[in-house]
Motif scaffolding. Sequence first.
Motif, PDB file in Angstrom:
ATOM      1  N   LYS A  72      -3.039 -26.762  -9.919  1.00  0.00           N
ATOM      2  CA  LYS A  72      -1.980 -25.784  -9.694  1.00  0.00           C
ATOM      3  C   LYS A  72      -1.725 -25.658  -8.200  1.00  0.00           C
ATOM      4  O   LYS A  72      -2.669 -25.648  -7.405  1.00  0.00           O
ATOM      5  CB  LYS A  72      -2.420 -24.431 -10.266  1.00  0.00           C
ATOM      6  CG  LYS A  72      -1.311 -23.434 -10.452  1.00  0.00           C
ATOM      7  CD  LYS A  72      -1.842 -22.240 -11.220  1.00  0.00           C
ATOM      8  CE  LYS A  72      -0.711 -21.365 -11.685  1.00  0.00           C
ATOM      9  NZ  LYS A  72      -1.185 -20.234 -12.477  1.00  0.00           N
ATOM     10  N   THR A  80       1.083 -23.633  -5.238  1.00  0.00           N
ATOM     11  CA  THR A  80       2.109 -22.612  -5.052  1.00  0.00           C
ATOM     12  C   THR A  80       3.115 -23.107  -4.021  1.00  0.00           C
ATOM     13  O   THR A  80       2.768 -23.844  -3.098  1.00  0.00           O
ATOM     14  CB  THR A  80       1.489 -21.287  -4.567  1.00  0.00           C
ATOM     15  OG1 THR A  80       0.776 -21.520  -3.355  1.00  0.00           O
ATOM     16  CG2 THR A  80       0.549 -20.720  -5.609  1.00  0.00           C
ATOM     17  N   ARG A  84       7.355 -22.164  -2.277  1.00  0.00           N
ATOM     18  CA  ARG A  84       8.489 -21.251  -2.161  1.00  0.00           C
ATOM     19  C   ARG A  84       9.760 -21.981  -2.597  1.00  0.00           C
ATOM     20  O   ARG A  84       9.847 -23.201  -2.443  1.00  0.00           O
ATOM     21  CB  ARG A  84       8.634 -20.757  -0.725  1.00  0.00           C
ATOM     22  CG  ARG A  84       7.485 -19.879  -0.268  1.00  0.00           C
ATOM     23  CD  ARG A  84       7.758 -19.312   1.115  1.00  0.00           C
ATOM     24  NE  ARG A  84       6.711 -18.375   1.493  1.00  0.00           N
ATOM     25  CZ  ARG A  84       6.714 -17.080   1.150  1.00  0.00           C
ATOM     26  NH1 ARG A  84       7.710 -16.600   0.421  1.00  0.00           N
ATOM     27  NH2 ARG A  84       5.747 -16.282   1.530  1.00  0.00           N
ATOM     28  N   ASN A 143       9.807 -19.348 -12.419  1.00  0.00           N
ATOM     29  CA  ASN A 143       8.675 -19.183 -11.505  1.00  0.00           C
ATOM     30  C   ASN A 143       7.555 -20.181 -11.771  1.00  0.00           C
ATOM     31  O   ASN A 143       6.578 -20.220 -11.036  1.00  0.00           O
ATOM     32  CB  ASN A 143       8.129 -17.751 -11.570  1.00  0.00           C
ATOM     33  CG  ASN A 143       7.547 -17.427 -12.939  1.00  0.00           C
ATOM     34  OD1 ASN A 143       7.955 -18.007 -13.940  1.00  0.00           O
ATOM     35  ND2 ASN A 143       6.608 -16.529 -12.983  1.00  0.00           N
ATOM     36  N   LEU A 144       7.677 -20.995 -12.837  1.00  0.00           N
ATOM     37  CA  LEU A 144       6.691 -22.028 -13.142  1.00  0.00           C
ATOM     38  C   LEU A 144       7.389 -23.340 -13.452  1.00  0.00           C
ATOM     39  O   LEU A 144       8.406 -23.359 -14.151  1.00  0.00           O
ATOM     40  CB  LEU A 144       5.814 -21.621 -14.332  1.00  0.00           C
ATOM     41  CG  LEU A 144       4.807 -20.491 -14.123  1.00  0.00           C
ATOM     42  CD1 LEU A 144       4.164 -20.106 -15.441  1.00  0.00           C
ATOM     43  CD2 LEU A 144       3.745 -20.884 -13.114  1.00  0.00           C
ATOM     44  N   GLU A 194       3.777 -23.173  -9.065  1.00  0.00           N
ATOM     45  CA  GLU A 194       4.114 -21.756  -9.195  1.00  0.00           C
ATOM     46  C   GLU A 194       4.961 -21.340  -8.002  1.00  0.00           C
ATOM     47  O   GLU A 194       4.543 -21.485  -6.854  1.00  0.00           O
ATOM     48  CB  GLU A 194       2.835 -20.920  -9.256  1.00  0.00           C
ATOM     49  CG  GLU A 194       3.084 -19.448  -9.457  1.00  0.00           C
ATOM     50  CD  GLU A 194       1.797 -18.642  -9.529  1.00  0.00           C
ATOM     51  OE1 GLU A 194       1.893 -17.444  -9.837  1.00  0.00           O
ATOM     52  OE2 GLU A 194       0.718 -19.202  -9.267  1.00  0.00           O
ATOM     53  N   GLN A 217       6.573 -18.784  -5.551  1.00  0.00           N
ATOM     54  CA  GLN A 217       6.254 -17.453  -5.048  1.00  0.00           C
ATOM     55  C   GLN A 217       7.393 -16.940  -4.202  1.00  0.00           C
ATOM     56  O   GLN A 217       7.822 -17.600  -3.263  1.00  0.00           O
ATOM     57  CB  GLN A 217       4.968 -17.481  -4.207  1.00  0.00           C
ATOM     58  CG  GLN A 217       3.708 -17.575  -5.027  1.00  0.00           C
ATOM     59  CD  GLN A 217       2.473 -17.397  -4.161  1.00  0.00           C
ATOM     60  OE1 GLN A 217       2.532 -17.574  -2.953  1.00  0.00           O
ATOM     61  NE2 GLN A 217       1.365 -17.064  -4.774  1.00  0.00           N
TER      62      GLN A 217
END
Length: 202
Positions: free
Chosen positions: A12, A14, A16, A52-53, A85, A87
């Motif tokens: 996973k 993260t 933007r 968001n995923l 993910e 953010q």
Amino acid sequence: MSSMVYVRLRKKVTARPGQILRLRDVAQVIVDEPHAAVEEIPVYEPGLKDGNLAVLDLIEVVRRIRSAFPGLDVRSIGPAQVIIELQSDRIRPRRWWVAGVWLLLFVGSALAIMNFHTDVSMREVHQRIYYLMTGQRVQEPLVLQIPYSFGIGIGMIVFFNHLFKRRLNDEPSPLELEMYLYQENLDQYVIEHEKQKERSRL
């Protein structure tokens, strides 16, 4: 003999919205020095349309590597997908909101403990134990009730393995294990759900 690159996707990452994810962002890479630029290959650019995923498949990563470095032999190790993910800027919660939630949880947990003790007749149990030990009948056996009350708090600290932000030992608490299993199941669901969406588009 063609050079080899070993790619291990992370579980996973993260990012933007609008950030260009490069191979080094989504995977661990081992490659010979002449082809070190392979780590800078852009592999995904998440957008708001993805939600968001999002899930990036290994096949797409290999396709990007081969198009940029046709002679490279790509070897995969580990998972076949990476969950991305997205953010956005985190909103700092207001103090009155945090205090309200804390108060609600405190009162709710206190009521739950009191209702449990009422259901199992804990007061009568303490009175009976005190009578068996001393031969005297009392309404408030404080010599049992006070240590028992402290024991509940100490037991909760030991059970959850935390005292404020400090851990008592390196073992995960039951709550952390449940959260880990929940996250694993959630990630697996996201991967399967994204696969189904890809199939429906074809």
